[in-house]
Write a protein that holds these residues in place. Structure first.
Motif, PDB file in Angstrom:
ATOM      1  N   CYS A  15     103.159 -49.324  14.207  1.00  0.00           N
ATOM      2  CA  CYS A  15     102.657 -50.454  14.982  1.00  0.00           C
ATOM      3  C   CYS A  15     101.163 -50.288  15.231  1.00  0.00           C
ATOM      4  CB  CYS A  15     103.391 -50.562  16.319  1.00  0.00           C
ATOM      5  SG  CYS A  15     105.122 -51.059  16.155  1.00  0.00           S
TER       6      CYS A  15
ATOM      7  N   ARG B  93      95.932 -47.083   4.307  1.00  0.00           N
ATOM      8  CA  ARG B  93      96.066 -47.963   5.459  1.00  0.00           C
ATOM      9  C   ARG B  93      94.750 -48.673   5.754  1.00  0.00           C
ATOM     10  NH1 ARG B  93      99.647 -43.878   6.102  1.00  0.00           N
ATOM     11  NH2 ARG B  93     101.471 -44.195   7.453  1.00  0.00           N
TER      12      ARG B  93
ATOM     13  N   ASP C 285     109.407 -54.234  12.270  1.00  0.00           N
ATOM     14  CA  ASP C 285     108.479 -55.286  11.865  1.00  0.00           C
ATOM     15  C   ASP C 285     107.026 -54.940  12.191  1.00  0.00           C
ATOM     16  OD1 ASP C 285     108.669 -55.393  14.603  1.00  0.00           O
ATOM     17  OD2 ASP C 285     108.994 -57.563  14.726  1.00  0.00           O
ATOM     18  N   GLY C 286     106.808 -53.720  12.711  1.00  0.00           N
ATOM     19  CA  GLY C 286     105.449 -53.303  13.058  1.00  0.00           C
ATOM     20  C   GLY C 286     104.951 -53.867  14.369  1.00  0.00           C
TER      21      GLY C 286
ATOM     22  N   GLY D  81      98.005 -53.420   9.274  1.00  0.00           N
ATOM     23  CA  GLY D  81      99.362 -53.136   9.730  1.00  0.00           C
ATOM     24  C   GLY D  81     100.286 -52.695   8.614  1.00  0.00           C
ATOM     25  N   GLN D  82      99.820 -52.783   7.375  1.00  0.00           N
ATOM     26  CA  GLN D  82     100.639 -52.374   6.244  1.00  0.00           C
ATOM     27  C   GLN D  82     100.098 -51.098   5.610  1.00  0.00           C
ATOM     28  OE1 GLN D  82     100.469 -55.975   3.796  1.00  0.00           O
ATOM     29  NE2 GLN D  82     102.548 -56.520   4.486  1.00  0.00           N
TER      30      GLN D  82
ATOM     31  N   THR E 233     105.556 -51.603   6.079  1.00  0.00           N
ATOM     32  CA  THR E 233     105.198 -51.453   7.490  1.00  0.00           C
ATOM     33  C   THR E 233     105.780 -50.145   7.994  1.00  0.00           C
ATOM     34  OG1 THR E 233     105.194 -53.846   7.815  1.00  0.00           O
ATOM     35  CG2 THR E 233     105.358 -52.471   9.782  1.00  0.00           C
TER      36      THR E 233
END
Length: 327
Positions: free
Chosen positions: A147, A70, A191-192, A132-133, A144
């Motif tokens: 959040c 991350r 979608d995060g 974020g990924q 994802t």
């Protein structure tokens, strides 16, 4: 919805970890990549703009892999006693944001020394994962899974710090504020991104005292009841309406007892309708606290409070006055 309360359970586990510490021994390839044992360090912020990703029953090596996969993870804590991995997920990649240190051994704390903006993923780093990924090393793709940090105003209280996809967090107001909302629970979407919320937190203006959702202020100018009503209106307020014993006691304890003023205008009169008392605020007349001898209805008079007892007086007498306005 169980995720809302997961943070408090983990906090309890942390307290036990301070008492039941064991020395962490490990022999793995991960140990050569920068791990170090140290005192327990973790964020203790109550307004969580630094959310956490938590894994249970995983190894130290796997915890390290989750962090290095991350961009947003600069550090982690690993609790050997519970096989618990806690990743810090930050928006600011140069600050680990730990704020408390314990000297006991038994917990591994590891921090990156570099903070890249992307992480290579896939065969020979063919894909780059951004903030974020997460890099799924098995499939070689960027996914994802959680959040990022919450951007909330200082008066909002974040009750929870679990931010994986599908988890929920409840928002509230800090002490001294009154909340207003229709949506106070947010979810980490696929979608995060956190779902929208509309909670606002308000408090009384300086010089005003809060009780429930109202603010009160005692003015020491001696004026008639009509003048007092007008002056309260100029302050976007009305003469105070006392509709319960609890409110009456609060006003006496927090406002009247703090002053030498005797008689104070409040917002009721018997002039609006025959043989009826009415509050200028429009609230229902359901509670009274008249002094002995003043219980008989008297037309065309206005209400005053002295200590915590009510009296009435001709409306053109000059007294101090108490204003009330909604937050």
């Amino acid at each position: 919805m169980e995720d809302i309360f997961e943070f408090s359970e983990l906090a309890t586990q942390r307290r036990w970890l301070q008492l039941l510490v064991v020395f962490v021994l490990f022999n793995s390839t991960a140990a050569t990549t920068g791990f170090r044992t140290s005192g327990l360090q973790f964020s203790t912020k109550s307004n969580v703009t630094v959310p956490t990703v938590i894994f249970t029953q995983i190894s130290l090596e796997k915890c390290w892999e989750e962090c290095t996969a991350r961009v947003a993870c600069p550090a982690f804590n690993y609790y050997n006693l519970y096989k618990l991995c806690e990743l810090d997920i930050l928006g600011n990649l140069t600050d680990v944001s730990t704020s408390q240190t314990f000297d006991q051994s038994g917990v591994v704390y590891w921090s990156k020394t570099e903070f890249p903006t992307t992480i290579p993923c896939g065969p020979a780093g063919s894909v780059n994962c951004s903030l974020g990924q997460t890099c799924d090393k098995n499939s070689g793709t960027c996914e994802t899974k959680e959040c990022g940090p919450l951007n909330v105003s200082d008066e909002i209280l974040v009750r929870g710090n679990v931010n994986r996809v599908g988890s929920f967090i409840r928002l509230g107001c800090k002490e001294g504020y009154v909340p207003s909302y229709t949506r106070d629970i947010i979810e980490c979407g696929v979608d995060g991104q956190w779902t929208e919320y509309d909670i606002t937190c308000k408090r009384c203006d300086e010089g005003w005292t809060m009780f429930h959702s109202s603010c009160y202020k005692l003015f020491h100018h001696n004026v008639t009841w009509d003048d007092a009503k007008t002056r309260c209106g100029q302050a976007n307020a009305s003469l105070a309406s006392i509709t319960s014993r609890e409110e009456n006691d609060f006003i006496n304890s927090n406002l009247i007892n703090e002053t030498t003023v005797d008689d104070i205008w409040i917002g009721a009169s018997s002039r609006e309708a025959e043989r009826t008392w009415t509050w200028t605020s429009g609230e229902i007349w359901a509670y009274t606290n008249f002094a002995k001898g003043f219980t008989t209805y008297q037309p065309n008079v206005c209400l005053i409070v002295n200590v915590d007892i009510w009296y009435y007086s001709p409306c053109d007498f000059p007294f101090s006055y108490l204003c009330e306005k909604q937050i």
